[in-house]
Scaffold this motif. Sequence first.
Motif, PDB file in Angstrom:
ATOM      1  N   ASN A 185       0.812  -1.219   0.000  1.00  0.00           N
ATOM      2  CA  ASN A 185       0.000   0.000   0.000  1.00  0.00           C
ATOM      3  C   ASN A 185       0.843   1.265   0.000  1.00  0.00           C
ATOM      4  O   ASN A 185       0.306   2.369   0.009  1.00  0.00           O
ATOM      5  N   ALA A 186       2.177   1.117   0.001  1.00  0.00           N
ATOM      6  CA  ALA A 186       3.041   2.303   0.004  1.00  0.00           C
ATOM      7  C   ALA A 186       4.457   1.885  -0.384  1.00  0.00           C
ATOM      8  O   ALA A 186       4.845   0.718  -0.224  1.00  0.00           O
ATOM      9  N   GLY A 187       5.229   2.868  -0.833  1.00  0.00           N
ATOM     10  CA  GLY A 187       6.595   2.588  -1.253  1.00  0.00           C
ATOM     11  C   GLY A 187       7.468   2.077  -0.127  1.00  0.00           C
ATOM     12  O   GLY A 187       8.441   1.359  -0.350  1.00  0.00           O
TER      13      GLY A 187
ATOM     14  N   ILE B 115      -1.556  -0.870  -4.229  1.00  0.00           N
ATOM     15  CA  ILE B 115      -2.994  -1.154  -4.273  1.00  0.00           C
ATOM     16  C   ILE B 115      -3.598  -0.745  -2.932  1.00  0.00           C
ATOM     17  O   ILE B 115      -3.104  -1.162  -1.880  1.00  0.00           O
ATOM     18  N   ARG B 116      -4.607   0.100  -2.997  1.00  0.00           N
ATOM     19  CA  ARG B 116      -5.314   0.466  -1.764  1.00  0.00           C
ATOM     20  C   ARG B 116      -6.765   0.008  -1.874  1.00  0.00           C
ATOM     21  O   ARG B 116      -7.652   0.761  -2.273  1.00  0.00           O
ATOM     22  N   ALA B 117      -6.958  -1.258  -1.593  1.00  0.00           N
ATOM     23  CA  ALA B 117      -8.302  -1.867  -1.611  1.00  0.00           C
ATOM     24  C   ALA B 117      -8.249  -2.969  -0.569  1.00  0.00           C
ATOM     25  O   ALA B 117      -7.406  -3.848  -0.651  1.00  0.00           O
TER      26      ALA B 117
ATOM     27  N   GLU C  98       0.498   4.562  -8.806  1.00  0.00           N
ATOM     28  CA  GLU C  98       1.951   4.565  -8.607  1.00  0.00           C
ATOM     29  C   GLU C  98       2.307   5.607  -7.569  1.00  0.00           C
ATOM     30  O   GLU C  98       1.704   6.691  -7.551  1.00  0.00           O
ATOM     31  N   MET C  99       3.289   5.293  -6.753  1.00  0.00           N
ATOM     32  CA  MET C  99       3.745   6.271  -5.776  1.00  0.00           C
ATOM     33  C   MET C  99       5.239   6.514  -5.966  1.00  0.00           C
ATOM     34  O   MET C  99       6.057   5.607  -5.834  1.00  0.00           O
ATOM     35  N   LEU C 100       5.545   7.765  -6.333  1.00  0.00           N
ATOM     36  CA  LEU C 100       6.945   8.156  -6.447  1.00  0.00           C
ATOM     37  C   LEU C 100       7.460   8.418  -5.035  1.00  0.00           C
ATOM     38  O   LEU C 100       6.743   9.019  -4.229  1.00  0.00           O
TER      39      LEU C 100
ATOM     40  N   PHE D  57      -0.059  11.668  10.975  1.00  0.00           N
ATOM     41  CA  PHE D  57       0.774  10.641  11.598  1.00  0.00           C
ATOM     42  C   PHE D  57       0.590   9.389  10.752  1.00  0.00           C
ATOM     43  O   PHE D  57      -0.474   8.777  10.776  1.00  0.00           O
ATOM     44  N   TRP D  58       1.588   9.044   9.962  1.00  0.00           N
ATOM     45  CA  TRP D  58       1.392   8.003   8.951  1.00  0.00           C
ATOM     46  C   TRP D  58       1.715   6.606   9.490  1.00  0.00           C
ATOM     47  O   TRP D  58       2.759   6.396  10.104  1.00  0.00           O
ATOM     48  N   GLU D  59       0.803   5.667   9.213  1.00  0.00           N
ATOM     49  CA  GLU D  59       1.031   4.276   9.628  1.00  0.00           C
ATOM     50  C   GLU D  59       0.693   3.360   8.462  1.00  0.00           C
ATOM     51  O   GLU D  59      -0.303   3.575   7.773  1.00  0.00           O
TER      52      GLU D  59
ATOM     53  N   TRP E 123       2.031  15.404  -2.038  1.00  0.00           N
ATOM     54  CA  TRP E 123       3.247  14.734  -1.579  1.00  0.00           C
ATOM     55  C   TRP E 123       3.213  14.639  -0.067  1.00  0.00           C
ATOM     56  O   TRP E 123       2.800  15.581   0.602  1.00  0.00           O
ATOM     57  N   ASN E 124       3.645  13.501   0.415  1.00  0.00           N
ATOM     58  CA  ASN E 124       3.682  13.283   1.854  1.00  0.00           C
ATOM     59  C   ASN E 124       5.108  12.936   2.264  1.00  0.00           C
ATOM     60  O   ASN E 124       5.709  12.035   1.687  1.00  0.00           O
ATOM     61  N   ASN E 125       5.640  13.670   3.223  1.00  0.00           N
ATOM     62  CA  ASN E 125       6.983  13.367   3.753  1.00  0.00           C
ATOM     63  C   ASN E 125       6.810  12.823   5.170  1.00  0.00           C
ATOM     64  O   ASN E 125       6.351  13.543   6.060  1.00  0.00           O
ATOM     65  N   VAL E 126       7.143  11.557   5.355  1.00  0.00           N
ATOM     66  CA  VAL E 126       6.964  10.926   6.669  1.00  0.00           C
ATOM     67  C   VAL E 126       8.324  10.818   7.357  1.00  0.00           C
ATOM     68  O   VAL E 126       9.314  10.427   6.737  1.00  0.00           O
ATOM     69  N   PHE E 127       8.314  11.136   8.657  1.00  0.00           N
ATOM     70  CA  PHE E 127       9.550  11.048   9.436  1.00  0.00           C
ATOM     71  C   PHE E 127       9.432   9.841  10.351  1.00  0.00           C
ATOM     72  O   PHE E 127       8.864   9.901  11.453  1.00  0.00           O
TER      73      PHE E 127
ATOM     74  N   VAL F  59      13.527   8.804   6.585  1.00  0.00           N
ATOM     75  CA  VAL F  59      12.556   9.569   5.800  1.00  0.00           C
ATOM     76  C   VAL F  59      11.897   8.638   4.796  1.00  0.00           C
ATOM     77  O   VAL F  59      12.573   7.806   4.174  1.00  0.00           O
ATOM     78  N   ASP F  60      10.588   8.781   4.655  1.00  0.00           N
ATOM     79  CA  ASP F  60       9.798   7.990   3.692  1.00  0.00           C
ATOM     80  C   ASP F  60       8.854   8.972   3.008  1.00  0.00           C
ATOM     81  O   ASP F  60       7.965   9.500   3.662  1.00  0.00           O
ATOM     82  N   THR F  61       9.073   9.240   1.729  1.00  0.00           N
ATOM     83  CA  THR F  61       8.139  10.172   1.082  1.00  0.00           C
ATOM     84  C   THR F  61       7.322   9.453   0.019  1.00  0.00           C
ATOM     85  O   THR F  61       7.756   8.460  -0.555  1.00  0.00           O
ATOM     86  N   GLY F  62       6.139   9.973  -0.229  1.00  0.00           N
ATOM     87  CA  GLY F  62       5.257   9.374  -1.239  1.00  0.00           C
ATOM     88  C   GLY F  62       4.519  10.460  -1.996  1.00  0.00           C
ATOM     89  O   GLY F  62       3.859  11.309  -1.394  1.00  0.00           O
ATOM     90  N   MET F  63       4.688  10.447  -3.313  1.00  0.00           N
ATOM     91  CA  MET F  63       3.983  11.418  -4.159  1.00  0.00           C
ATOM     92  C   MET F  63       3.093  10.642  -5.120  1.00  0.00           C
ATOM     93  O   MET F  63       3.578   9.784  -5.872  1.00  0.00           O
TER      94      MET F  63
HETATM   95  N1  SER Z   1       4.218   6.151   3.360  1.00  0.00           N
HETATM   96  C1  SER Z   1       3.714   7.459   3.061  1.00  0.00           C
HETATM   97  C2  SER Z   1       2.447   7.392   2.257  1.00  0.00           C
HETATM   98  O1  SER Z   1       2.123   6.372   1.735  1.00  0.00           O
HETATM   99  C3  SER Z   1       4.746   8.268   2.330  1.00  0.00           C
HETATM  100  O2  SER Z   1       5.350   7.507   1.361  1.00  0.00           O
HETATM  101  O3  SER Z   1       1.774   8.380   2.130  1.00  0.00           O
END
Ligand code: SER
Length: 425
Positions: free
Chosen positions: A40-42, A68-70, A91-93, A167-169, A207-211, A230-234
């Motif tokens: 569900n995420a990079g 895939i987010r289902a 797709e998540m960059l 707060f990303w999980e 874009w989301n930048n997760v710490f 750092v985990d970012t997702g665009m």
């Molecule tokens: N994991 C975060 C998200 O999916 C950033 O990549 O939004």
Amino acid sequence: MTSAEIRKAFIDFFVTKHGHTFVPSSPVVPLNDPTLLFTNAGMNQFKPIFLGQEKRSYTRAVNTQKCIRAGGKHNDLDDVGRSRRHHTFFEMLGNWSFGDYFKQGAIEMSWELLTRVWGLDPERIHVSCFEGDPANGVPRDEESADIWHTVCGIPRERIHYFGKDNFWEMGDTGPCGPCTEIYYDRTPDKSGGQHVNGDDPRVMEIWNNVFIQYNRNPDRSLTVLPAKHVDTGMGFERICQVLQNKQSNYDIDLFDPYWVCLQQLSGHTYGGRFPRTNAPDPVAEAADADLRRDIAFRVITDHVRCLTFALTDGAVPGNEGRGYVLRRILRRAVRFGRQQLGLSDPFLYQLVDVVVETMGEAFPELKANPSTVKQIIREEEISFGRTLDRGIALFIEAADRARGIRRLMPRMPGGCMTRSVFRST
Ligand code: SER
């Protein structure tokens, strides 16, 4: 820029300018992680690094991840079709730091790419930061806010604070942390501040930048991780929407071939219409066949992308778990095709070629065995078609019986049968 050029520009920026290593996307089916139905995420493939269980030869990574987010914690299935920006497959960059740069490095690179490389208007950028969770010992993220303000020059009124949305999980357990989200305001007068983290499609998170600093344990407590990451997702389709100046993800170049193929199959043309609100509005939809058809075009397109990637990566439709989610997705697409586009013969499998043509260069695994993917989808379509035909026949029979009973029943003054009459039949 075409979508292919945007994907490449993102990866090149981090590889050539900032010393990141390109890491191919992991499969959408996370066979080695029982906590997830789908990737569900990079960051999923990097979970062991965040937990300190694995080390790599690099500390900076970049990629484009198939997601895939289902089903599971992140589930956008019901929004697909009506929404301008949701998909089951997307797709998540992303760029990652494994104990390397942290908040300042990540925020500076985001700002550089968006405003200097891609030339987005800095005055249209809003950001959100975590408002803190004292009960769990997580402070308000003033540090990120100060970097946005002092280093990037974003005025304080364009820095917003939120709770759990910042707060990303990844799931019920696993690596997590506060995040700072970047929004782009496309209202004509740049007045979209009140819509940040809301539903207005003109003010969209890009874009989301997760710490990543914590691990969420099964008892919901947080453990501090051995290092900070750092985990970012665009959202790729979202940034394409903005850079190509479109009103919806489905208007970008990547989707054009699906409209052409579906037009050939159904004889209907895609018109790009969306409902006025995100919430389902059955009355408005019932009165608008064009809108219903456009929703069907998007549902089918999204779902065949999702199915093609999932089956390519080894999943199969079934009666449980991820197989059941895929079967539901397939049946949803078939139902929309039958009811709104008049496609009563198997049709979905024919769109697999479009997925391979549009995505095969970025994800060469799609080219390995598309005929097996088509065969599985076609067989599912045939068997669902039989189920539907049986169901419809049973329904007609029951409706005829009810009509027969109705003719024999005494009527209430308004023409209705009494409740007790219904019950006794
Ligand atoms: N994991 C975060 C998200 O999916 C950033 O990549 O939004």
